[in-house]
Design a protein around this motif. Sequence first.
Motif, PDB file in Angstrom:
ATOM      1  N   ASP A  65       0.820  -1.215   0.000  1.00  0.00           N
ATOM      2  CA  ASP A  65       0.000   0.000   0.000  1.00  0.00           C
ATOM      3  C   ASP A  65       0.852   1.263   0.000  1.00  0.00           C
ATOM      4  O   ASP A  65       0.365   2.344  -0.378  1.00  0.00           O
ATOM      5  CB  ASP A  65      -0.913   0.016   1.227  1.00  0.00           C
ATOM      6  CG  ASP A  65      -2.057  -0.976   1.092  1.00  0.00           C
ATOM      7  OD1 ASP A  65      -2.371  -1.361  -0.056  1.00  0.00           O
ATOM      8  OD2 ASP A  65      -2.623  -1.377   2.127  1.00  0.00           O
ATOM      9  N   LEU A  66       2.091   1.173   0.410  1.00  0.00           N
ATOM     10  CA  LEU A  66       2.969   2.336   0.428  1.00  0.00           C
ATOM     11  C   LEU A  66       3.650   2.564  -0.920  1.00  0.00           C
ATOM     12  O   LEU A  66       4.257   3.620  -1.128  1.00  0.00           O
ATOM     13  CB  LEU A  66       4.037   2.171   1.504  1.00  0.00           C
ATOM     14  CG  LEU A  66       3.531   1.990   2.941  1.00  0.00           C
ATOM     15  CD1 LEU A  66       4.704   1.809   3.890  1.00  0.00           C
ATOM     16  CD2 LEU A  66       2.673   3.187   3.373  1.00  0.00           C
ATOM     17  N   LEU A  67       3.568   1.614  -1.822  1.00  0.00           N
ATOM     18  CA  LEU A  67       4.219   1.703  -3.131  1.00  0.00           C
ATOM     19  C   LEU A  67       3.233   2.152  -4.188  1.00  0.00           C
ATOM     20  O   LEU A  67       2.014   2.010  -4.015  1.00  0.00           O
ATOM     21  CB  LEU A  67       4.813   0.348  -3.507  1.00  0.00           C
ATOM     22  CG  LEU A  67       5.863  -0.228  -2.542  1.00  0.00           C
ATOM     23  CD1 LEU A  67       6.280  -1.608  -2.989  1.00  0.00           C
ATOM     24  CD2 LEU A  67       7.069   0.693  -2.441  1.00  0.00           C
ATOM     25  N   PRO A  68       3.720   2.700  -5.298  1.00  0.00           N
ATOM     26  CA  PRO A  68       2.807   3.103  -6.377  1.00  0.00           C
ATOM     27  C   PRO A  68       2.056   1.892  -6.942  1.00  0.00           C
ATOM     28  O   PRO A  68       2.610   0.817  -7.103  1.00  0.00           O
ATOM     29  CB  PRO A  68       3.743   3.711  -7.438  1.00  0.00           C
ATOM     30  CG  PRO A  68       4.989   4.056  -6.694  1.00  0.00           C
ATOM     31  CD  PRO A  68       5.118   3.055  -5.595  1.00  0.00           C
ATOM     32  N   GLU A  69       0.796   2.129  -7.241  1.00  0.00           N
ATOM     33  CA  GLU A  69      -0.051   1.078  -7.820  1.00  0.00           C
ATOM     34  C   GLU A  69      -0.380   1.465  -9.258  1.00  0.00           C
ATOM     35  O   GLU A  69      -0.885   2.567  -9.515  1.00  0.00           O
ATOM     36  CB  GLU A  69      -1.327   0.910  -7.000  1.00  0.00           C
ATOM     37  CG  GLU A  69      -2.223  -0.204  -7.504  1.00  0.00           C
ATOM     38  CD  GLU A  69      -3.474  -0.363  -6.650  1.00  0.00           C
ATOM     39  OE1 GLU A  69      -4.108  -1.427  -6.724  1.00  0.00           O
ATOM     40  OE2 GLU A  69      -3.822   0.589  -5.926  1.00  0.00           O
ATOM     41  N   ILE A  70      -0.088   0.582 -10.172  1.00  0.00           N
ATOM     42  CA  ILE A  70      -0.336   0.830 -11.598  1.00  0.00           C
ATOM     43  C   ILE A  70      -1.538   0.009 -12.031  1.00  0.00           C
ATOM     44  O   ILE A  70      -1.549  -1.211 -11.862  1.00  0.00           O
ATOM     45  CB  ILE A  70       0.895   0.483 -12.450  1.00  0.00           C
ATOM     46  CG1 ILE A  70       2.111   1.297 -11.981  1.00  0.00           C
ATOM     47  CG2 ILE A  70       0.626   0.745 -13.924  1.00  0.00           C
ATOM     48  CD1 ILE A  70       3.385   0.950 -12.713  1.00  0.00           C
ATOM     49  N   ILE A 109      -1.490   5.661 -12.287  1.00  0.00           N
ATOM     50  CA  ILE A 109      -0.500   5.378 -11.236  1.00  0.00           C
ATOM     51  C   ILE A 109      -0.969   6.098  -9.976  1.00  0.00           C
ATOM     52  O   ILE A 109      -1.094   7.326  -9.967  1.00  0.00           O
ATOM     53  CB  ILE A 109       0.908   5.848 -11.640  1.00  0.00           C
ATOM     54  CG1 ILE A 109       1.340   5.181 -12.942  1.00  0.00           C
ATOM     55  CG2 ILE A 109       1.903   5.549 -10.534  1.00  0.00           C
ATOM     56  CD1 ILE A 109       2.692   5.668 -13.455  1.00  0.00           C
ATOM     57  N   ASP A 110      -1.246   5.309  -8.932  1.00  0.00           N
ATOM     58  CA  ASP A 110      -1.745   5.862  -7.681  1.00  0.00           C
ATOM     59  C   ASP A 110      -0.687   5.700  -6.595  1.00  0.00           C
ATOM     60  O   ASP A 110      -0.050   4.651  -6.483  1.00  0.00           O
ATOM     61  CB  ASP A 110      -3.025   5.146  -7.244  1.00  0.00           C
ATOM     62  CG  ASP A 110      -4.136   5.265  -8.284  1.00  0.00           C
ATOM     63  OD1 ASP A 110      -4.129   6.269  -9.018  1.00  0.00           O
ATOM     64  OD2 ASP A 110      -4.983   4.352  -8.366  1.00  0.00           O
ATOM     65  N   GLN A 158      -4.982   7.309   8.017  1.00  0.00           N
ATOM     66  CA  GLN A 158      -4.898   5.866   8.178  1.00  0.00           C
ATOM     67  C   GLN A 158      -3.510   5.333   7.839  1.00  0.00           C
ATOM     68  O   GLN A 158      -2.987   4.437   8.512  1.00  0.00           O
ATOM     69  CB  GLN A 158      -5.946   5.189   7.288  1.00  0.00           C
ATOM     70  CG  GLN A 158      -5.929   3.671   7.328  1.00  0.00           C
ATOM     71  CD  GLN A 158      -6.337   3.118   8.672  1.00  0.00           C
ATOM     72  OE1 GLN A 158      -7.342   3.540   9.239  1.00  0.00           O
ATOM     73  NE2 GLN A 158      -5.575   2.174   9.198  1.00  0.00           N
ATOM     74  N   VAL A 159      -2.902   5.880   6.802  1.00  0.00           N
ATOM     75  CA  VAL A 159      -1.595   5.400   6.366  1.00  0.00           C
ATOM     76  C   VAL A 159      -0.536   5.668   7.430  1.00  0.00           C
ATOM     77  O   VAL A 159       0.328   4.825   7.701  1.00  0.00           O
ATOM     78  CB  VAL A 159      -1.203   6.048   5.026  1.00  0.00           C
ATOM     79  CG1 VAL A 159       0.165   5.567   4.576  1.00  0.00           C
ATOM     80  CG2 VAL A 159      -2.243   5.745   3.959  1.00  0.00           C
TER      81      VAL A 159
END
Length: 493
Positions: A65-70, A109-110, A158-159
Amino acid sequence: MLKFLKYIFSIIFFFLLQTMFAQQDTIRISLEEAIYESGLHSVDALVAKNEFNASYWEYRTYKADLLPEILLEGTLPYYSKSYNQFQNTDGSYTYVSNDYAQLDASISIDQNIPWTGGKLSVKTDLQRLDQFGGNSSTQYMLMPAAVTLEQPVFGFNQVKWSQKIEPVKYMEAKARLLSQLETVTITAINYYFNLLSGEMNLNIAVQNYQNSERLYTIAQARRNIGQISENDLLQLKVSCLKAEGYVTEARSALKASMFQMRSFLGYGENVILIPSIPQSLTDLQLNYERVSELATQNSVFSREIRRRQLEASRDVSQAKADRFNISLFLSFGLSGQDNHIPEIFDNLRNNQVINLGVRVPILDWGKGKGKVKMAESNREVVKSQIEKEKIDFNQNVFLYVENFNNQSKQLEIASEADRIAQKRYETSVEAFVLGKIDVLNLNDAQSSKDEARRRYIDQMYLLWLYYYRIRSVTLYDFANNCDLYADYAGIVK
């Protein structure tokens, strides 16, 4: 004739026993081997490893969850042919055909922002529209890049809290695995000494039965010459019958212990396990201050209370943040459309969205304040519970160390008492044969011998039990002076 039949029956019975044991595998097993096998094959150990495996993937999910999501999204294709109602300029209605196909695809990219709790996204979107019929055409719409920021203002992050709690939970899972494996070892020790006691009780029962028969035969001869009373002879006969009954009971108890140990270690039913008396730990003395320090550093209890404190503080923070909810949404990008994709880049236009959402309770009759007070009260309850649990934990550690250090002396005493009781019994048997003592003294010597041997095994069991209880709370190997370790990488494969 009767003696001859008994002799023939004994020979047949002996060969039947030999045939039965020939079909079984006999394995001599030490306590160390039983402990090692329990960590590999016992169901309890497998359950502990699977629980850690679940905790590991939960931690991996948090890290992801801390890394970019493609993400790739698309509709390939969408086709529609329908008739829709259309109002003409004169007010009349007619139906027109709508025949088209649409293809769209987007890559985004989130990235979560831990410091603020927001989310930053970059998105590229391409759409193609094919119109069929008399006025057929093809149109493209392209958004090369759009940057979007979603940010709660004064909201719950939350993070950020996950960054505080999840690493602690993962370290707790590691410590819990080691503690559970030590608990498996304690179970193995219990089963092993049950088996050892069962074998010892059977040996004692058989030995006592054989001695009772021999002494009864001698007593019969002495009765014939008037050196012993009829009452003493009958007492010996009763003792002989009791000894035979004890053999049957001991054999059944040994079978039960054998089945329990085989099942725990994963052996088949045809395996006969032969335990041996383990070595003593009398040379090892533990210091309470050192043990307490290791327990505070390594134990699963210490990591658990840290997690509980963080979770209670997180709940207070969330309750306060939920009273006021202000969110900001910003989006900026460029988009354009044309019949051909290359020409789109010559006709790009700004595409902007700004949205500020506000949710502030005007009158909630104290519900929001109540939730905050409840969370704060729960935090104080957790704090009080932890203080009480710390006292109990430290007291248990102290008792474990005291019991272990004292047990070495207890084992030494039991060993000496066992040696003396065995010598006394041998002397009493010789004295009875010579007519120097009566049956009561002989029975007392036998009972003392049996009790001394059982006490020695019990004291040996307690020594190993106390040692591994200390290991389970400190997660430290005092024999090798190192922290306990598990093959975490091998478990999660």
